[in-house]
Design a protein around this motif. Structure first.
Motif, PDB file in Angstrom:
ATOM      1  N   ARG A  84       9.626 -80.197  33.143  1.00  0.00           N
ATOM      2  CA  ARG A  84      10.192 -79.595  34.621  1.00  0.00           C
ATOM      3  C   ARG A  84       9.232 -78.195  34.671  1.00  0.00           C
ATOM      4  N   PHE A  85       8.888 -77.583  33.834  1.00  0.00           N
ATOM      5  CA  PHE A  85       8.340 -76.459  34.050  1.00  0.00           C
ATOM      6  C   PHE A  85       6.724 -76.881  34.612  1.00  0.00           C
ATOM      7  N   GLU A  86       6.036 -77.794  33.979  1.00  0.00           N
ATOM      8  CA  GLU A  86       4.652 -78.469  34.575  1.00  0.00           C
ATOM      9  C   GLU A  86       4.824 -78.804  35.950  1.00  0.00           C
ATOM     10  N   VAL A  87       5.965 -79.404  36.354  1.00  0.00           N
ATOM     11  CA  VAL A  87       6.069 -79.856  37.576  1.00  0.00           C
ATOM     12  C   VAL A  87       6.058 -78.597  38.599  1.00  0.00           C
ATOM     13  N   VAL A  88       6.958 -77.885  38.259  1.00  0.00           N
ATOM     14  CA  VAL A  88       7.402 -76.531  38.979  1.00  0.00           C
ATOM     15  C   VAL A  88       6.073 -75.836  39.257  1.00  0.00           C
ATOM     16  N   LEU A  89       5.027 -75.360  37.985  1.00  0.00           N
ATOM     17  CA  LEU A  89       4.065 -74.793  38.012  1.00  0.00           C
ATOM     18  C   LEU A  89       2.961 -75.367  39.039  1.00  0.00           C
ATOM     19  N   ASN A  90       2.956 -76.639  38.870  1.00  0.00           N
ATOM     20  CA  ASN A  90       1.921 -77.225  39.689  1.00  0.00           C
ATOM     21  C   ASN A  90       2.328 -77.403  41.172  1.00  0.00           C
TER      22      ASN A  90
END
Length: 138
Positions: free
Chosen positions: A92-98
């Motif tokens: 989720r963090f990686e998606v939100v960061l992107n």
């Protein structure tokens, strides 16, 4: 800020990387990011409708893209639970960061919706504006 934050490469020997990753995960969490983003998502359609003929088409399209990205971030954060497994939190963090990087690439949202993000908070002044080198807060 986000573009220079690469957590995967060369960070194994750097103790600062886990700290920064944890801080970024906190900042991009539902608890911190979601309330203000959700508020923007709710106000964006009205602002776009009211300003459609008042701003250039390219600017209008940029703001539409921002709104869609904010909606995607909210949709990603809505199901977040404290009890989520670490792998779910990391993904989720990686998606939100992107998504946040994409939003940053589109520039600032309308000032009418977020205020003047570039302005320093009250009590803070650029060094040239301070008299005698005194801290503006003290």
């Amino acid at each position: 800020m986000f573009a220079n934050f690469n957590m995967g490469e060369g960070g194994q020997n750097n103790m600062f990387v886990p700290f920064m990753q944890g801080m970024m995960q906190s900042l991009l969490s539902k608890e911190v990011l979601y309330p203000s983003l959700k508020d923007l998502v709710e106000r964006y359609p009205t602002w776009l409708a009211e300003n459609k003929g008042k701003i250039e088409q390219a600017e209008y399209e940029r703001f539409e893209k921002q709104q869609k990205l904010m909606e995607e971030v909210c949709a990603e954060l809505e199901p977040e639970q404290e009890s989520d497994p670490e792998d779910v939190k990391r993904k989720r963090f990686e998606v939100v960061l992107n998504l946040m990087q994409q939003m940053q690439d589109l520039g600032q949202p309308p000032k009418d919706l977020v205020g003047d993000i570039g302005a320093p908070p009250p009590g803070f002044a650029p060094p040239a504006a301070q008299d005698g080198g005194q801290c503006a807060i003290m």
